[in-house]
Scaffold this active site. Structure first.
Site, PDB file in Angstrom:
ATOM      1  N   THR A   1      31.977   1.241  87.711  1.00 35.76           N
ATOM      2  CA  THR A   1      30.928   1.272  86.691  1.00 35.76           C
ATOM      3  C   THR A   1      31.394   0.634  85.390  1.00 35.76           C
ATOM      4  OG1 THR A   1      29.971   3.231  87.671  1.00 35.76           O
ATOM      5  CG2 THR A   1      29.453   2.861  85.377  1.00 35.76           C
TER       6      THR A   1
ATOM      7  N   TYR B   1      21.862   1.198  88.452  1.00 34.19           N
ATOM      8  CA  TYR B   1      22.713   0.073  88.089  1.00 34.19           C
ATOM      9  C   TYR B   1      23.548  -0.315  89.295  1.00 34.19           C
ATOM     10  CZ  TYR B   1      26.748   3.145  88.143  1.00 34.19           C
ATOM     11  OH  TYR B   1      27.729   4.001  88.561  1.00 34.19           O
TER      12      TYR B   1
ATOM     13  N   THR C   1      34.890   5.489  89.028  1.00 31.19           N
ATOM     14  CA  THR C   1      35.282   6.898  88.877  1.00 31.19           C
ATOM     15  C   THR C   1      35.238   7.673  90.196  1.00 31.19           C
ATOM     16  OG1 THR C   1      33.027   7.576  88.327  1.00 31.19           O
ATOM     17  CG2 THR C   1      34.476   7.033  86.480  1.00 31.19           C
ATOM     18  N   ASP C   2      34.447   7.193  91.168  1.00 34.71           N
ATOM     19  CA  ASP C   2      34.237   7.993  92.383  1.00 34.71           C
ATOM     20  C   ASP C   2      35.536   8.288  93.133  1.00 34.71           C
ATOM     21  OD1 ASP C   2      31.554   7.944  91.851  1.00 34.71           O
ATOM     22  OD2 ASP C   2      30.994   6.636  93.515  1.00 34.71           O
TER      23      ASP C   2
ATOM     24  N   LYS D   1      37.410  14.542  89.670  1.00 37.77           N
ATOM     25  CA  LYS D   1      36.069  14.311  89.121  1.00 37.77           C
ATOM     26  C   LYS D   1      35.257  15.579  89.317  1.00 37.77           C
ATOM     27  CE  LYS D   1      32.326  10.942  89.094  1.00 37.77           C
ATOM     28  NZ  LYS D   1      31.778   9.671  89.585  1.00 37.77           N
TER      29      LYS D   1
ATOM     30  N   GLU E   1      45.374  34.262 104.823  1.00 41.03           N
ATOM     31  CA  GLU E   1      44.496  34.906 105.813  1.00 41.03           C
ATOM     32  C   GLU E   1      44.686  34.297 107.200  1.00 41.03           C
ATOM     33  OE1 GLU E   1      40.440  36.325 104.824  1.00 41.03           O
ATOM     34  OE2 GLU E   1      40.738  35.203 102.963  1.00 41.03           O
TER      35      GLU E   1
END
Ligand code: ASP
Length: 382
Positions: free
Chosen positions: A66, A79, A145-146, A218, A339
């Site tokens: 981006t 976008y 950013t992903d 993120k 567990e």
């Protein structure tokens, strides 16, 4: 007709102001092409200006995202990532040239949802080459950013340098009102040019915060303040180029890392499977059938899953598939033998790594065959 708001000066400034280009994205692309957007991967770019000997040299490797995205208007959510070339990224933030001599290279120009092994291997190799050059002080990588947390962590494990390697990104495209990319980029260059950033592993600079590659994640799909290091905290902060460092990263990295990509042409397949109510073993079996050498379960709670899923996973663990329990919960450690009896079932606990980072570590670990005890050691050390 294309009504572009950018004059020649705007173009020199870089990030294309496509605010008035009408509703069609195609028009934006025409404008970008017209402004000689040099976004071809693999094309090395010339220095922006003659080098100032008093300044360090920082090389910018652009991959897309981006931060290089463009929209048809400055106030719309829709976008496309990876539209602006590295030259325009550099030209958009002339202030950064007061911090360092900048050189740009376009490694790829993709949304980071499309990040892939080919780009990762190329990027890692280029970072290692650049870091070995005596005239290069630091490296900035622009990214989406992903998946920035995965790329940063991957590089953290495979680049061999003490020099600053700093990833940065943006949540808003370059054409947006209040785009966050330019200041993030400026701050990333400041950190990469700062000697105090050396030896802290691969860093990620976004929204004034300096994160370690192993700690950031993120946390919001859309908020500018999306990145947190929730478990172990920040490495530092950077405000308009002024850095404060608090500490080093948690976990072995870069120079201490035992992982190397020398001679590596491909990485083993590892799949992540999210656990949920009433889960059966079908997806676990399918992953193995598709060729997975490792499976990371994004478990519920402390890396838990239904008994049916445990049974399926244990069957594959017994057959030599590396099975790691992580958690779908955003914060917290996944402990061993809590567990579930990892010792008995042949599982590995991801400890502080979230599923996507556990997958990165496991892929590198599986470049050679390892016992579960060795894998667990790696999760403890990295
Ligand atoms: N999808 C974009 C990417 O990761 C999102 C962003 O960069 O913020 O490339």
């Amino acid at each position: 007709m294309v009504i572009a708001r950018h004059s020649l000066d705007d173009r020199k400034r870089g990030f294309v102001m496509a605010a008035r280009v009408g509703s069609s994205l195609i028009r934006v692309l025409v404008v970008l092409a017209f402004t000689s957007c040099t976004a071809e991967p693999g094309r090395a770019q010339a220095p922006q200006q003659s080098a100032n000997k008093a300044l360090p040299t920082v090389v910018v490797l652009a991959t897309g995202g981006t931060i290089a995205g463009a929209a048809a208007s400055d106030v719309q959510a829709k976008y496309t990532s990876g539209q602006v070339g590295v030259e325009q990224l550099l030209a958009a933030v002339p202030q950064a040239k007061q911090l360092a001599n900048l050189r740009g290279e376009q490694v790829s120009n993709i949304g980071s949802q499309d990040m892939n092994d080919e780009v990762w291997l190329k990027l890692a190799q280029r970072v290692n080459e650049l870091a070995a050059m005596s005239d290069v002080s630091g490296i900035v990588i622009t990214h989406g950013t992903d998946t920035i947390e995965e790329t940063a962590y991957f590089l953290n494990l495979v680049v061999k340098t003490r020099k600053p390697v700093v990833l940065t990104a943006a949540m808003r495209p370059s054409t947006a009102l209040s785009a966050d990319g330019p200041l993030n980029f400026f701050n990333a260059v400041a950190v990469a040019a700062n000697k105090d950033a050396a030896g802290r592993g691969v860093l990620v600079v976004v929204n004034d915060w300096i994160h370690g590659a192993g700690s950031l994640t993120k946390t919001s799909t859309t908020a500018v303040q999306t990145f947190l290091s929730p478990q172990s905290g920040l490495i530092g902060t950077v405000t308009y180029g002024q850095s404060e460092f608090y500490r080093g990263p948690v976990g072995k990295n870069t120079m201490q890392s035992e992982f190397s990509l020398t001679g590596v042409k491909a990485l083993p397949r590892v799949d992540i499977i999210v656990a949920y109510e009433n889960m059966d073993g079908a997806l676990i079996d399918a992953a193995v059938a598709a060729g997975a050498k490792g499976i990371v379960i994004a478990g519920v709670g402390n890396g838990n899953m239904t008994q049916a899923a445990v049974n399926a996973l244990a069957k594959h663990a017994k057959a030599g598939i590396a099975c790691v329990r992580a958690s779908r919960v955003a914060v917290g450690r996944v402990g061993r033998n809590v567990e579930l009896e990892d010792d008995k079932l042949g599982f590995v606990a991801s400890l502080d790594l979230n599923p996507q980072k556990a997958r990165v570590l496991l892929r590198l670990a599986l470049l050679k065959s390892r016992t579960n005890a060795e894998l667990q050691r790696l999760f403890g050390e990295y």
